[in-house]
Design a protein around this motif. Structure first.
Motif, PDB file in Angstrom:
ATOM      1  N   UNK A 279      35.177  43.310  29.158  1.00 30.26           N
ATOM      2  CA  UNK A 279      36.083  43.034  28.976  1.00 30.26           C
ATOM      3  C   UNK A 279      36.219  40.719  28.263  1.00 30.26           C
ATOM      4  N   UNK A 280      34.848  41.152  28.624  1.00 24.38           N
ATOM      5  CA  UNK A 280      34.173  39.314  28.577  1.00 24.38           C
ATOM      6  C   UNK A 280      34.182  38.500  29.667  1.00 24.38           C
ATOM      7  N   UNK A 281      34.216  39.702  31.005  1.00 26.50           N
ATOM      8  CA  UNK A 281      34.007  39.135  31.787  1.00 26.50           C
ATOM      9  C   UNK A 281      32.866  39.307  32.395  1.00 26.50           C
ATOM     10  N   UNK A 282      31.366  39.483  31.649  1.00 31.56           N
ATOM     11  CA  UNK A 282      30.174  39.865  32.256  1.00 31.56           C
ATOM     12  C   UNK A 282      29.425  39.303  31.103  1.00 31.56           C
ATOM     13  N   UNK A 283      28.634  38.542  31.121  1.00 32.32           N
ATOM     14  CA  UNK A 283      27.510  37.966  30.019  1.00 32.32           C
ATOM     15  C   UNK A 283      26.077  38.732  30.111  1.00 32.32           C
ATOM     16  N   UNK A 284      25.768  39.540  29.465  1.00 30.94           N
ATOM     17  CA  UNK A 284      24.511  40.015  29.605  1.00 30.94           C
ATOM     18  C   UNK A 284      23.614  39.426  29.026  1.00 30.94           C
ATOM     19  N   UNK A 285      23.052  38.336  29.771  1.00 26.34           N
ATOM     20  CA  UNK A 285      21.459  37.566  29.773  1.00 26.34           C
ATOM     21  C   UNK A 285      20.580  38.069  28.536  1.00 26.34           C
ATOM     22  N   UNK A 286      20.318  38.277  27.387  1.00 27.23           N
ATOM     23  CA  UNK A 286      19.234  38.439  27.030  1.00 27.23           C
ATOM     24  C   UNK A 286      17.660  37.460  26.543  1.00 27.23           C
TER      25      UNK A 286
END
Length: 315
Positions: A279-286
């Motif tokens: 849903x674009x509500x949590x960004x996974x930082x890589x």
């Protein structure tokens, strides 16, 4: 199949790539062709036998006294179902899936066999990197904030270690649940932590957060440097101290307004987190992505203590 193997405890260069037998799925298991696996702080601790204070004797008994019992590390993974056991009906070959392997580990390899009930189907639009990256930090942050801290709208939350795998998820989840977040990180990562949803940032290289006059409803320590003694004074009268990385002594003493322990690995939690990512509500930082052949370099990056978000492997 190829796998990253460590036959002995030690620094990153004990990890090597070797040929090992490909697992065969049991009746209730699926065989997953791994596309992405995370190299976490937990993997690094197990590789080096570098456990939180007081836990070493018990961890050695569980994972190997002299050398590792499980030679292939890796818990969080994503991939595609290659084959299913005879009793599996929910999944089929070709399904895009992810999950966590728990104490059995084995995800730093081309294939991993997992109980079908512990495997989540990935929603459309969620990449393999995002799926593997969200699980370790996301499930830990969710367990402590939602299940143990009962985070709610209007609360104040301090996240110590806000730029790591757990911290980047914790900042976003606390904000998702309506809390006002203060992130503790280095100045170099302040902009990232703010972008993820922190209303305030404390640069730990310039300010000692334990000396602040501010008080918080929830304090989540993802680093392991906030003991009960220094963490409790940061709380409001009804606040809770959440120790994601606690010493043995603090874990034994955790009661009342202090919570410590290990987050469970539950498919429902994976699905909740994946839904937020979709849903674009949590960004996974890589932080960085490595080929399996460079697994030792991935471990070295984790060992620096300066990774931002998640370190990933592509078997």
């Amino acid at each position: 199949m190829k796998a990253a193997v460590n036959d002995r405890y030690g620094p990153p260069d004990v990890v090597r790539v070797a040929d090992v037998p490909r697992p065969e799925p049991k009746a209730d298991q699926v065989l997953v062709r791994v596309h992405t696996a995370a190299v976490t702080s937990g993997d690094a601790r197990l590789r080096a036998a570098r456990f939180p204070a007081g836990f070493a004797p018990f961890a050695r008994l569980a994972f190997g006294v002299v050398r590792p019992r499980r030679k292939v590390l890796g818990s969080a993974y994503s991939g595609v179902v290659e084959a299913v056991g005879s009793a599996v009906t929910r999944l089929r070959p070709g399904d895009r899936v992810c999950g966590m392997a728990g104490a059995r580990m084995g995800a730093h390899a081309e294939y991993v066999a997992m109980p079908a009930e512990k495997v989540a189907v990935m929603p459309d639009g969620v990449s393999h990197d995002d799926a593997a990256g969200v699980l370790f930090g996301g499930t830990t942050a969710l367990f402590f904030l939602r299940d143990k801290g009962h985070v709610a709208a209007g609360q104040s939350v301090l996240v110590n270690g806000a730029s790591g795998a757990i911290g980047t998820s914790a900042v976003q989840l606390a904000r998702h649940f309506g809390a006002t977040v203060t992130g503790v990180t280095s100045g170099a990562n302040a902009e990232l932590v703010t972008r993820l949803g922190a209303a305030h940032v404390v640069d730990h290289t310039r300010h000692d957060v334990t000396r602040t006059a501010e008080r918080y409803d929830l304090v989540l320590d993802t680093v392991g440097n906030l003991s009960i003694k220094v963490g409790r004074p940061l709380l409001t009268p009804s606040g809770r101290l959440l120790l994601a990385v606690g010493s043995f002594g603090d874990t034994l003493r955790a009661r009342g307004n202090v919570v410590a322990g290990v987050a469970p690995e539950r498919r429902a939690d994976y699905e909740f987190l994946l839904g937020l990512v979709a849903a674009g509500e949590l960004t996974v930082v890589v932080d960085q992505v490595y080929d399996l052949a460079d697994a030792a370099e991935a471990h070295a990056r984790v060992d620096t203590g300066h990774k931002v978000g998640n370190v990933l492997l592509h078997p």
